[in-house]
Scaffold this motif. Structure first.
Motif, PDB file in Angstrom:
ATOM      1  N   PRO A 181      -3.332   8.044  10.047  1.00  7.83           N
ATOM      2  CA  PRO A 181      -4.439   7.410   9.343  1.00  7.83           C
ATOM      3  C   PRO A 181      -4.039   6.048   8.780  1.00  7.83           C
ATOM      4  O   PRO A 181      -2.919   5.881   8.278  1.00  7.83           O
ATOM      5  CB  PRO A 181      -4.751   8.401   8.222  1.00  7.83           C
ATOM      6  N   LEU A 182      -4.980   5.072   8.902  1.00  5.04           N
ATOM      7  CA  LEU A 182      -4.673   3.701   8.447  1.00  5.04           C
ATOM      8  C   LEU A 182      -4.953   3.566   6.941  1.00  5.04           C
ATOM      9  O   LEU A 182      -5.763   4.297   6.364  1.00  5.04           O
ATOM     10  CB  LEU A 182      -5.533   2.707   9.217  1.00  5.04           C
ATOM     11  N   ASP A 183      -4.216   2.659   6.415  1.00  2.96           N
ATOM     12  CA  ASP A 183      -4.432   2.364   5.005  1.00  2.96           C
ATOM     13  C   ASP A 183      -5.880   1.836   4.814  1.00  2.96           C
ATOM     14  O   ASP A 183      -6.374   1.092   5.665  1.00  2.96           O
ATOM     15  CB  ASP A 183      -3.405   1.292   4.574  1.00  2.96           C
ATOM     16  N   PRO A 184      -6.587   2.203   3.758  1.00  4.00           N
ATOM     17  CA  PRO A 184      -7.988   1.761   3.568  1.00  4.00           C
ATOM     18  C   PRO A 184      -8.157   0.246   3.591  1.00  4.00           C
ATOM     19  O   PRO A 184      -9.149  -0.256   4.116  1.00  4.00           O
ATOM     20  CB  PRO A 184      -8.345   2.344   2.212  1.00  4.00           C
ATOM     21  N   SER A 185      -7.172  -0.476   3.040  1.00  2.00           N
ATOM     22  CA  SER A 185      -7.306  -1.938   3.029  1.00  2.00           C
ATOM     23  C   SER A 185      -7.280  -2.484   4.456  1.00  2.00           C
ATOM     24  O   SER A 185      -8.035  -3.399   4.795  1.00  2.00           O
ATOM     25  CB  SER A 185      -6.156  -2.534   2.208  1.00  2.00           C
ATOM     26  N   ILE A 186      -6.458  -1.827   5.267  1.00  2.00           N
ATOM     27  CA  ILE A 186      -6.385  -2.276   6.666  1.00  2.00           C
ATOM     28  C   ILE A 186      -7.679  -1.920   7.381  1.00  2.00           C
ATOM     29  O   ILE A 186      -8.208  -2.715   8.165  1.00  2.00           O
ATOM     30  CB  ILE A 186      -5.161  -1.633   7.349  1.00  2.00           C
ATOM     31  N   GLN A 187      -8.148  -0.695   7.078  1.00  2.00           N
ATOM     32  CA  GLN A 187      -9.418  -0.293   7.682  1.00  2.00           C
ATOM     33  C   GLN A 187     -10.515  -1.293   7.314  1.00  2.00           C
ATOM     34  O   GLN A 187     -11.331  -1.687   8.169  1.00  2.00           O
ATOM     35  CB  GLN A 187      -9.801   1.107   7.184  1.00  2.00           C
ATOM     36  N   GLN A 188     -10.523  -1.703   6.046  1.00  2.00           N
ATOM     37  CA  GLN A 188     -11.539  -2.640   5.563  1.00  2.00           C
ATOM     38  C   GLN A 188     -11.431  -3.973   6.288  1.00  2.00           C
ATOM     39  O   GLN A 188     -12.439  -4.572   6.676  1.00  2.00           O
ATOM     40  CB  GLN A 188     -11.368  -2.833   4.029  1.00  2.00           C
ATOM     41  N   GLU A 189     -10.208  -4.430   6.442  1.00  2.00           N
ATOM     42  CA  GLU A 189      -9.985  -5.730   7.098  1.00  2.00           C
ATOM     43  C   GLU A 189     -10.497  -5.684   8.534  1.00  2.00           C
ATOM     44  O   GLU A 189     -11.196  -6.586   9.008  1.00  2.00           O
ATOM     45  CB  GLU A 189      -8.471  -6.040   7.100  1.00  2.00           C
ATOM     46  N   ILE A 190     -10.164  -4.604   9.261  1.00  2.00           N
ATOM     47  CA  ILE A 190     -10.579  -4.491  10.659  1.00  2.00           C
ATOM     48  C   ILE A 190     -12.094  -4.360  10.748  1.00  2.00           C
ATOM     49  O   ILE A 190     -12.755  -4.985  11.589  1.00  2.00           O
ATOM     50  CB  ILE A 190      -9.866  -3.284  11.312  1.00  2.00           C
ATOM     51  N   ARG A 191     -12.644  -3.516   9.838  1.00  2.00           N
ATOM     52  CA  ARG A 191     -14.106  -3.326   9.864  1.00  2.00           C
ATOM     53  C   ARG A 191     -14.815  -4.678   9.634  1.00  2.00           C
ATOM     54  O   ARG A 191     -15.797  -4.991  10.312  1.00  2.00           O
ATOM     55  CB  ARG A 191     -14.501  -2.314   8.772  1.00  2.00           C
ATOM     56  N   ALA A 192     -14.241  -5.454   8.695  1.00  2.00           N
ATOM     57  CA  ALA A 192     -14.873  -6.745   8.395  1.00  2.00           C
ATOM     58  C   ALA A 192     -14.852  -7.666   9.604  1.00  2.00           C
ATOM     59  O   ALA A 192     -15.854  -8.299   9.943  1.00  2.00           O
ATOM     60  CB  ALA A 192     -14.137  -7.400   7.215  1.00  2.00           C
ATOM     61  N   VAL A 193     -13.737  -7.695  10.258  1.00  2.00           N
ATOM     62  CA  VAL A 193     -13.606  -8.564  11.461  1.00  2.00           C
ATOM     63  C   VAL A 193     -14.560  -8.103  12.552  1.00  2.00           C
ATOM     64  O   VAL A 193     -15.263  -8.932  13.182  1.00  2.00           O
ATOM     65  CB  VAL A 193     -12.151  -8.539  11.979  1.00  2.00           C
ATOM     66  N   VAL A 203     -18.160   1.185  12.642  1.00  2.00           N
ATOM     67  CA  VAL A 203     -16.722   1.297  12.976  1.00  2.00           C
ATOM     68  C   VAL A 203     -16.210   2.670  12.569  1.00  2.00           C
ATOM     69  O   VAL A 203     -16.446   3.101  11.438  1.00  2.00           O
ATOM     70  CB  VAL A 203     -15.917   0.175  12.292  1.00  2.00           C
ATOM     71  N   ARG A 204     -15.538   3.313  13.471  1.00  2.00           N
ATOM     72  CA  ARG A 204     -14.986   4.647  13.179  1.00  2.00           C
ATOM     73  C   ARG A 204     -13.472   4.620  13.405  1.00  2.00           C
ATOM     74  O   ARG A 204     -13.004   4.068  14.395  1.00  2.00           O
ATOM     75  CB  ARG A 204     -15.633   5.672  14.142  1.00  2.00           C
ATOM     76  N   PHE A 205     -12.763   5.203  12.495  1.00  2.00           N
ATOM     77  CA  PHE A 205     -11.293   5.240  12.579  1.00  2.00           C
ATOM     78  C   PHE A 205     -10.860   6.667  12.945  1.00  2.00           C
ATOM     79  O   PHE A 205     -11.141   7.589  12.192  1.00  2.00           O
ATOM     80  CB  PHE A 205     -10.647   4.791  11.275  1.00  2.00           C
ATOM     81  N   ASP A 206     -10.229   6.791  14.077  1.00  2.00           N
ATOM     82  CA  ASP A 206      -9.733   8.111  14.534  1.00  2.00           C
ATOM     83  C   ASP A 206      -8.220   8.084  14.630  1.00  2.00           C
ATOM     84  O   ASP A 206      -7.599   7.018  14.724  1.00  2.00           O
ATOM     85  CB  ASP A 206     -10.305   8.461  15.913  1.00  2.00           C
ATOM     86  N   THR A 207      -7.667   9.285  14.591  1.00  2.00           N
ATOM     87  CA  THR A 207      -6.193   9.408  14.779  1.00  2.00           C
ATOM     88  C   THR A 207      -5.900  10.271  16.009  1.00  2.00           C
ATOM     89  O   THR A 207      -6.659  11.175  16.333  1.00  2.00           O
ATOM     90  CB  THR A 207      -5.529  10.052  13.541  1.00  2.00           C
ATOM     91  N   ASP A 208      -4.822   9.936  16.634  1.00  2.00           N
ATOM     92  CA  ASP A 208      -4.375  10.744  17.819  1.00  2.00           C
ATOM     93  C   ASP A 208      -2.847  10.834  17.752  1.00  2.00           C
ATOM     94  O   ASP A 208      -2.143   9.816  17.877  1.00  2.00           O
ATOM     95  CB  ASP A 208      -4.803  10.069  19.120  1.00  2.00           C
ATOM     96  N   ALA A 209      -2.364  12.064  17.496  1.00  2.00           N
ATOM     97  CA  ALA A 209      -0.902  12.249  17.326  1.00  2.00           C
ATOM     98  C   ALA A 209      -0.118  11.925  18.594  1.00  2.00           C
ATOM     99  O   ALA A 209       1.073  11.611  18.533  1.00  2.00           O
ATOM    100  CB  ALA A 209      -0.619  13.697  16.911  1.00  2.00           C
ATOM    101  N   THR A 210      -0.826  11.948  19.726  1.00  2.00           N
ATOM    102  CA  THR A 210      -0.099  11.697  20.991  1.00  2.00           C
ATOM    103  C   THR A 210      -0.042  10.211  21.307  1.00  2.00           C
ATOM    104  O   THR A 210       0.682   9.800  22.220  1.00  2.00           O
ATOM    105  CB  THR A 210      -0.798  12.422  22.158  1.00  2.00           C
ATOM    106  N   GLN A 211      -0.779   9.445  20.616  1.00  2.00           N
ATOM    107  CA  GLN A 211      -0.786   8.003  20.932  1.00  2.00           C
ATOM    108  C   GLN A 211       0.486   7.347  20.444  1.00  2.00           C
ATOM    109  O   GLN A 211       1.064   7.753  19.439  1.00  2.00           O
ATOM    110  CB  GLN A 211      -2.012   7.348  20.272  1.00  2.00           C
ATOM    111  N   SER A 212       0.895   6.350  21.170  1.00  2.00           N
ATOM    112  CA  SER A 212       2.114   5.668  20.735  1.00  2.00           C
ATOM    113  C   SER A 212       1.780   4.824  19.504  1.00  2.00           C
ATOM    114  O   SER A 212       0.612   4.432  19.306  1.00  2.00           O
ATOM    115  CB  SER A 212       2.651   4.810  21.882  1.00  2.00           C
ATOM    116  N   PRO A 213       2.798   4.550  18.729  1.00  2.00           N
ATOM    117  CA  PRO A 213       2.544   3.811  17.489  1.00  2.00           C
ATOM    118  C   PRO A 213       1.866   2.473  17.780  1.00  2.00           C
ATOM    119  O   PRO A 213       2.231   1.782  18.720  1.00  2.00           O
ATOM    120  CB  PRO A 213       3.951   3.633  16.923  1.00  2.00           C
TER     121      PRO A 213
END
Lengths: 251, 231
Positions: A181-193, A203-213
């Motif tokens: 999960p991304l930090d909320p400030s980062i989420q906010q920055e990306i959502r704004a852009v 904008v939806r933020f999802d997580t996937d444990a199999t994804q590379s960093p």
């Protein structure tokens, strides 16, 4: 010297009597005995000759039988040999098939192992690279890596070319995928852009444990991403090239 | 000194004086016959021959071989005749070693009788073999001119046979008798040994000559079948 004719006559008679006596008691028994023995010997010789002939015939018959038996034995041996060869071929074929199957299974297993290992290696390498990069970014720029990734992604969004925009189309939402999960400030920055770039997009933020960093953005058919996989692949290529060059130099 | 055993009377049978020649001839005949009977009494084809029978077979086969060699083929009648001549003369001469034995062959009467028997046997065998005509034709061979010479030859053969045997045996006996009076311990033994040798040779010569004479009178034999003239 005188001749007594009476004595002569008597001696003549005596001689004739002696001839008869010896014929009766000597010559005839002896000669007949010799003849009988010769006849017996001749008969025995004939019997022996017949026995020899029979033995010869039996020998010939036996030899013929022996030859026939040897021929049969040779035929049987040939048949046995062919059967054995056939069985051997079948066994060899079966063994080859089994080995081939085992080899294929082993190759599959090896490939799986390799894939798993490479995946784990990539993951570990990525994690290590990420940690190092995070530490380097923090030490050098006093920033978090996730913030820099988000900034990089925001930069990519702002500089999206026409084709990518066309691929994004008028999608109603955008999906930001991360490993953790991304930090909320980062989420906010990306959502704004994103909302700045695509008007009113959700904008939806999802997580996937199999994804590379890293981070991945999917908007309609367009996709933007920054992950450590690219660097890992470069690192892998670099290490492989170096190792190959070192081995060739040794040989 | 008595030169001939004919002059010695041994015994008288039914008024007939039996001289030493006849007496010892009977002894020789008895010895030969009894020996033959003893040896051949158990003669069977399935019985293996013993030592004596083998000896007798060797003697008979030797005689047979000699006769076949001269006559050109087997002839049992000739074996009976010539074999008996040989055995009689040989036995008479061998019995010389028996003390007191007078060999009948030292009598001219005996040798004459034997020569006469040969003289009679020659035409008999010849006629049997060639037939009467065939035999008589041999006297005209090679030409009728030879007839008297062939007749003389025929008789002279018999005379020579008789005189030869008589002379040899009688002379041996006479010489032995003379030496017996001169040196009684040594020469008689030597003379007896010499007499045995001479006696065997004379028996052989007498039988061989008789066979030759008879064979010359018979037709040449072509067949070798031993049973051809078996009676």
């Amino acid at each position: 010297m005188s001749i007594d004719w009476i004595t002569v006559a008597a001696q003549l008679a005596n001689f004739l009597v002696l001839v008869w006596l010896l014929k009766r008691f000597l010559y005839r028994p002896i000669l007949d005995g010799i003849d009988a023995r010769e006849a017996e010997i001749t008969a025995r010789m004939e019997v022996a000759a017949r026995a020899k002939e029979e033995a010869s015939r039996a020998e010939t018959e036996y030899r013929n039988q022996l030859a026939a038996l040897q021929s049969e034995q040779a035929s049987a041996s040939e048949a046995e040999r062919r059967a054995a060869q056939k069985e051997k071929d079948a066994l060899l074929s079966e063994a080859r098939e089994r080995i081939e199957r085992e080899r294929a299974a082993w190759a599959t297993h090896r490939d799986d192992e390799t894939r798993n290992f490479v995946t784990k290696l990539h993951r570990a390498g990525g994690q290590a690279l990420l940690e190092l990069t995070r530490k380097a970014v923090f030490d050098l720029a006093d920033e978090t890596l996730e913030a820099r990734i988000a900034a990089h992604l925001a930069g990519q969004i702002e500089t999206m070319d026409g084709n990518l925009k066309k691929a994004a189309g008028s999608a109603p939402d955008a999906v930001v995928l991360s490993r953790a999960p991304l930090d909320p400030s980062i989420q906010q920055e990306i959502r704004a852009v994103l909302q700045d770039r695509f008007d009113g997009i959700a904008v939806r933020f999802d997580t996937d444990a199999t994804q590379s960093p890293g981070l991945a953005l999917r908007v309609g058919g367009a996709q933007l991403a920054w992950t450590v996989d690219t660097y890992i692949d470069d690192l892998d290529t670099l290490v492989t090239d170096r190792l190959t060059n070192a081995l060739e130099a040794k040989l | 000194m008595t030169l001939s055993p004919d002059e010695i009377t041994m015994l008288t049978l039914w008024g007939f004086a039996v001289n030493a020649t006849i007496f010892y001839t009977w002894i020789v005949m008895a010895v030969l016959t009894v020996a033959s009977m003893i040896i051949t009494r158990n003669l069977r084809a399935d019985v293996p021959p013993n030592r004596w029978r083998t000896t007798l077979e060797v003697i008979v086969q030797t005689i047979q071989g000699q006769i076949e060699e001269i006559a050109g083929g087997p002839s049992r009648h000739l074996i009976y005749f010539a074999g008996t001549l040989f055995l009689f003369v040989a036995a008479s001469n061998l019995l010389l070693v028996v003390p007191g034995f007078e060999p009948p062959t030292s009598s001219l009467s005996t040798t004459t009788a034997l020569a006469l028997s040969v003289l009679v046997a020659v035409p008999l065998f010849g006629i049997t073999s060639r037939g009467l005509g065939g035999y008589l034709m041999t006297y005209l061979q090679p030409s009728f001119i030879m007839l008297p010479f062939n007749i003389i030859s025929e008789f002279s053969r018999g005379i020579s046979l008789a005189i030869r045997l008589y002379g040899n045996i009688m002379s041996g006996a006479v010489i032995a008798a003379i030496l017996l009076t001169v040196a009684p311990f040594f020469f008689p033994v030597v003379m007896d040994l010499l007499g045995l040798l001479t006696g065997m040779i004379q028996a052989y010569i007498f039988a061989i000559l008789a066979t030759v004479y008879i064979s010359s009178a018979t037709a040449p034999r072509k067949s070798s079948d031993p049973q051809e003239d078996t009676p």
